[in-house]
Design a protein around this motif. Structure first.
Motif, PDB file in Angstrom:
ATOM      1  N   GLU A   5      17.321  21.622  -2.297  1.00 45.92           N
ATOM      2  CA  GLU A   5      17.377  22.609  -3.374  1.00 45.92           C
ATOM      3  C   GLU A   5      18.101  21.992  -4.560  1.00 45.92           C
ATOM      4  N   LEU A   6      17.486  22.095  -5.731  1.00 42.93           N
ATOM      5  CA  LEU A   6      18.125  21.636  -6.950  1.00 42.93           C
ATOM      6  C   LEU A   6      19.148  22.674  -7.402  1.00 42.93           C
ATOM      7  N   ALA A   7      19.975  22.307  -8.360  1.00 44.45           N
ATOM      8  CA  ALA A   7      21.051  23.185  -8.821  1.00 44.45           C
ATOM      9  C   ALA A   7      20.532  24.531  -9.325  1.00 44.45           C
ATOM     10  N   ASP A   8      19.310  24.560  -9.866  1.00 43.46           N
ATOM     11  CA  ASP A   8      18.762  25.811 -10.380  1.00 43.46           C
ATOM     12  C   ASP A   8      18.103  26.662  -9.295  1.00 43.46           C
ATOM     13  N   GLY A   9      18.202  26.203  -8.024  1.00 44.44           N
ATOM     14  CA  GLY A   9      17.633  26.950  -6.908  1.00 44.44           C
ATOM     15  C   GLY A   9      16.212  26.561  -6.551  1.00 44.44           C
ATOM     16  N   THR A  10      15.605  25.676  -7.328  1.00 41.06           N
ATOM     17  CA  THR A  10      14.250  25.219  -7.029  1.00 41.06           C
ATOM     18  C   THR A  10      14.250  24.454  -5.717  1.00 41.06           C
ATOM     19  N   ARG A  11      13.357  24.853  -4.801  1.00 36.80           N
ATOM     20  CA  ARG A  11      13.234  24.154  -3.514  1.00 36.80           C
ATOM     21  C   ARG A  11      12.229  23.018  -3.678  1.00 36.80           C
ATOM     22  N   LEU A  12      12.591  21.854  -3.161  1.00 34.22           N
ATOM     23  CA  LEU A  12      11.776  20.665  -3.309  1.00 34.22           C
ATOM     24  C   LEU A  12      11.516  20.044  -1.951  1.00 34.22           C
ATOM     25  N   THR A  13      10.240  19.844  -1.639  1.00 36.10           N
ATOM     26  CA  THR A  13       9.851  19.023  -0.501  1.00 36.10           C
ATOM     27  C   THR A  13       9.260  17.754  -1.107  1.00 36.10           C
ATOM     28  N   PRO A  14      10.059  16.678  -1.143  1.00 35.42           N
ATOM     29  CA  PRO A  14       9.601  15.488  -1.861  1.00 35.42           C
ATOM     30  C   PRO A  14       8.351  14.882  -1.230  1.00 35.42           C
ATOM     31  N   PRO A  15       7.410  14.408  -2.061  1.00 36.17           N
ATOM     32  CA  PRO A  15       6.176  13.840  -1.517  1.00 36.17           C
ATOM     33  C   PRO A  15       6.401  12.589  -0.688  1.00 36.17           C
ATOM     34  N   TRP A  16       7.523  11.884  -0.885  1.00 34.68           N
ATOM     35  CA  TRP A  16       7.804  10.684  -0.092  1.00 34.68           C
ATOM     36  C   TRP A  16       8.348  11.054   1.280  1.00 34.68           C
ATOM     37  N   ALA A  17       8.560  12.351   1.532  1.00 32.88           N
ATOM     38  CA  ALA A  17       9.060  12.805   2.835  1.00 32.88           C
ATOM     39  C   ALA A  17       8.144  13.843   3.445  1.00 32.88           C
ATOM     40  N   SER A  18       6.896  13.884   3.000  1.00 39.03           N
ATOM     41  CA  SER A  18       5.965  14.872   3.565  1.00 39.03           C
ATOM     42  C   SER A  18       4.615  14.251   3.821  1.00 39.03           C
ATOM     43  N   ARG A  36      13.407   5.461  -8.094  1.00 37.13           N
ATOM     44  CA  ARG A  36      12.072   5.103  -7.595  1.00 37.13           C
ATOM     45  C   ARG A  36      12.098   5.222  -6.074  1.00 37.13           C
ATOM     46  N   PHE A  37      11.106   5.897  -5.520  1.00 40.62           N
ATOM     47  CA  PHE A  37      11.025   6.141  -4.084  1.00 40.62           C
ATOM     48  C   PHE A  37       9.733   5.526  -3.561  1.00 40.62           C
ATOM     49  N   THR A  38       9.853   4.563  -2.644  1.00 40.21           N
ATOM     50  CA  THR A  38       8.688   3.961  -2.006  1.00 40.21           C
ATOM     51  C   THR A  38       8.600   4.535  -0.605  1.00 40.21           C
ATOM     52  N   SER A  39       7.527   5.271  -0.353  1.00 41.60           N
ATOM     53  CA  SER A  39       7.381   6.033   0.885  1.00 41.60           C
ATOM     54  C   SER A  39       6.647   5.217   1.942  1.00 41.60           C
ATOM     55  N   TYR A  40       7.291   5.044   3.092  1.00 46.33           N
ATOM     56  CA  TYR A  40       6.700   4.262   4.177  1.00 46.33           C
ATOM     57  C   TYR A  40       6.294   5.119   5.372  1.00 46.33           C
ATOM     58  N   VAL A  41       7.239   5.749   6.005  1.00 48.98           N
ATOM     59  CA  VAL A  41       6.984   6.497   7.243  1.00 48.98           C
ATOM     60  C   VAL A  41       7.076   7.992   6.939  1.00 48.98           C
ATOM     61  N   ARG A  42       6.009   8.723   7.277  1.00 46.47           N
ATOM     62  CA  ARG A  42       5.942  10.171   7.065  1.00 46.47           C
ATOM     63  C   ARG A  42       4.731  10.682   7.834  1.00 46.47           C
ATOM     64  N   GLU A  72       0.808  -1.223   0.000  1.00 51.00           N
ATOM     65  CA  GLU A  72       0.000   0.000   0.000  1.00 51.00           C
ATOM     66  C   GLU A  72       0.843   1.276   0.000  1.00 51.00           C
ATOM     67  N   ALA A  73       2.160   1.139   0.086  1.00 54.76           N
ATOM     68  CA  ALA A  73       3.034   2.310   0.137  1.00 54.76           C
ATOM     69  C   ALA A  73       3.087   2.993  -1.230  1.00 54.76           C
ATOM     70  N   PRO A  74       2.914   4.311  -1.256  1.00 55.06           N
ATOM     71  CA  PRO A  74       2.980   5.011  -2.540  1.00 55.06           C
ATOM     72  C   PRO A  74       4.389   5.006  -3.122  1.00 55.06           C
ATOM     73  N   VAL A  75       4.444   4.945  -4.443  1.00 59.14           N
ATOM     74  CA  VAL A  75       5.714   4.936  -5.164  1.00 59.14           C
ATOM     75  C   VAL A  75       5.783   6.194  -6.030  1.00 59.14           C
ATOM     76  N   HIS A  76       6.936   6.855  -5.982  1.00 60.82           N
ATOM     77  CA  HIS A  76       7.171   8.060  -6.777  1.00 60.82           C
ATOM     78  C   HIS A  76       8.427   7.825  -7.613  1.00 60.82           C
ATOM     79  N   GLU A  77       8.453   8.424  -8.793  1.00 59.30           N
ATOM     80  CA  GLU A  77       9.648   8.326  -9.632  1.00 59.30           C
ATOM     81  C   GLU A  77      10.128   9.727  -9.968  1.00 59.30           C
ATOM     82  N   MET A  78      11.453   9.912  -9.850  1.00 59.26           N
ATOM     83  CA  MET A  78      12.052  11.211 -10.128  1.00 59.26           C
ATOM     84  C   MET A  78      13.538  11.018 -10.359  1.00 59.26           C
TER      85      MET A  78
END
Length: 124
Positions: free
Chosen positions: A111-124, A18-24, A8-14
């Protein structure tokens, strides 16, 4: 007792990972986020600056972890900690898929190299 079922854990790709999110927070945690990262052979990671500490445990395959100007080859069972403010990336240096368990504190962002701030969905 909150139990997060693997099926049932959501999977994200970026960035070729591949990121399988368990605890958040969405699954009941107030302090920790835990996920599994999978990298295909030959994957070259995308460098990004982490704003909070991040810990890794390699469970399968082999990777090279880059933290700022240092790099370390990890084998199964090895662990590493990247300090807040460091720039990191992960490469799969082997011929087999690699998998890591990763943990960060709630509120993690990067923060990505271009300065974009990212809060990944597998960690929120």
């Amino acid at each position: 007792m909150p139990v997060i079922r693997a099926a049932e854990a959501p999977v994200h790709e970026m960035h070729n990972a591949r990121f399988t999110s368990y605890v958040r927070p969405e699954t009941g945690s107030t302090e920790l986020c835990v996920w599994q990262t999978e990298l295909e052979p030959g994957t070259v990671g995308v460098g990004h600056k982490i704003l909070r500490e991040e810990a890794f445990v390699l469970i399968r395959g082999s990777v090279t972890l880059h933290i700022d100007d240092d790099q370390s080859a990890l084998e199964p069972g090895d662990a590493a900690i990247a300090p807040a403010g460091s720039t990191i990336s992960l490469d799969n240096t082997g011929s087999e898929p690699a998998a890591l368990v990763v943990t960060v504190p709630v509120g993690f962002a990067a923060e990505l190299a271009d300065g974009t701030r990212l809060t990944p969905p597998w960690a929120s």
